[in-house]
Scaffold this active site. Structure first.
Site: not given
Ligand code: GLY
Length: 312
Positions: A176, A227
């Site tokens: 991400t 993340t």
């Protein structure tokens, strides 16, 4: 809302952008925008778009790894830390800049989140840029992963029951990108965008579009974004908890450590956080070796990428 103005309210805010390690190449663009007097919201959106359009990042936007059916489903959110306006999209298919569509949800609709077919319909309605997000190389990776699960694109599409396949296709692949920024007026904004957990069950939504879980900011205190295994950030409401800890006066380094420690209580899956306080101090923690984050301030010519602190 009160806007931070540096230590003791005397110094002007330090223009700052903090990001997950894969955001480094976008920071100069965001910083240029801030230096010209641009606002934090524009900066985080501009940075996120760069990674979304980059086909070499297989965890975000175009070139992101697909779900088990070979469809790239994208999640994104954006938060304005001053007004607490937020916008998000989830399981969006076929568009190039999910972060811009999330921002349009925030600015142009009475809602905060649109998902799946509704998100795509809205994207079409506002004339958002379309994209075929599955690239030749991510298609190849998908086919290879299916092959290891004794499936093919045709066989998996015929299946009534996908769960047994998903149990074989998903591993620790949940990249991400996130961006947290402070602008010249001291306003804070944050953006997170991802293709989510590679080879996931269709419709799986992670923490990135869930405001408070994978993304949160408040101009008075700071920002945080996650993340890694998004399910943990949802279960712990990690980003909001982190900003609440900043509000209590806990330093970013300790806030980051606590967030990873909270995740470690639930699971031993990979988990990472970046934290930015309203005074420009920042920190990052992870439970895996070798994970990095990056930052850039107005006085820097290039971003710096550095190790995240490991919390076991
Ligand atoms: N943190 C990204 C995801 O779990 O989807």
């Amino acid at each position: 809302m009160r806007v931070a103005s540096g230590a003791g309210g005397q110094r002007p805010p330090t223009l700052t952008i903090v990001a997950s390690g894969n955001g480094a190449s976008a920071l100069p663009v965001g910083m240029r925008l801030l230096r010209r007097g641009g606002n934090a919201l524009d900066a985080v959106e501009a940075c996120a778009r760069i990674v979304e359009a980059d086909p070499t990042d297989t965890s975000v936007g175009r070139g992101g790894k697909p779900n088990v059916l070979g469809i790239v489903e994208l999640d994104a959110s954006i938060v304005d830390g001053t007004t607490h306006r937020v916008g998000a999209v989830a399981a969006l298919v076929g568009y190039l800049y999910p972060i811009t569509i999330a921002r349009a949800v925030m600015e142009r609709t009475p809602h905060v989140m649109l998902v799946g077919a509704g998100a795509a319909r809205f994207a079409r309605e506002i004339g958002a840029a379309k994209a075929q997000n599955l690239t030749a190389s991510t298609r190849e990776l998908w086919v290879e992963r299916l092959r290891k699960a004794h499936e093919t694109p045709a066989s998996v599409r015929r299946r009534a029951r996908l769960l047994p396949v998903v149990r074989k296709t998903v591993r620790e692949e949940r990249g991400t990108v996130n961006f947290l920024a402070i602008d010249g007026a001291g306003h804070i904004a944050s953006a997170v965008t991802t293709s989510g957990w590679a080879y996931k069950y269709p419709g799986r939504v992670g923490d990135s579009p869930i405001v408070g879980a994978g993304n949160y900011c408040d101009t008075r205190y700071g920002a945080a974004a996650c993340t890694g295994f998004g399910e943990l950030a949802i279960r712990n409401v990690t980003a909001k908890t982190a900003v609440d800890r900043l509000a209590k006066g806990i330093a970013p380094v300790e806030v980051a450590r606590l967030a990873v420690a909270d995740a470690n209580v639930l699971d031993d899956a990979a988990f990472n956080i970046v934290v930015l306080a309203a005074d420009g101090t920042h920190a990052s923690a992870t439970n895996r070796e070798g994970r990095r984050y990056c930052f850039m301030t107005a006085d820097m010519e290039e971003p710096v990428t550095t190790a995240r602190e490991v919390v076991r």
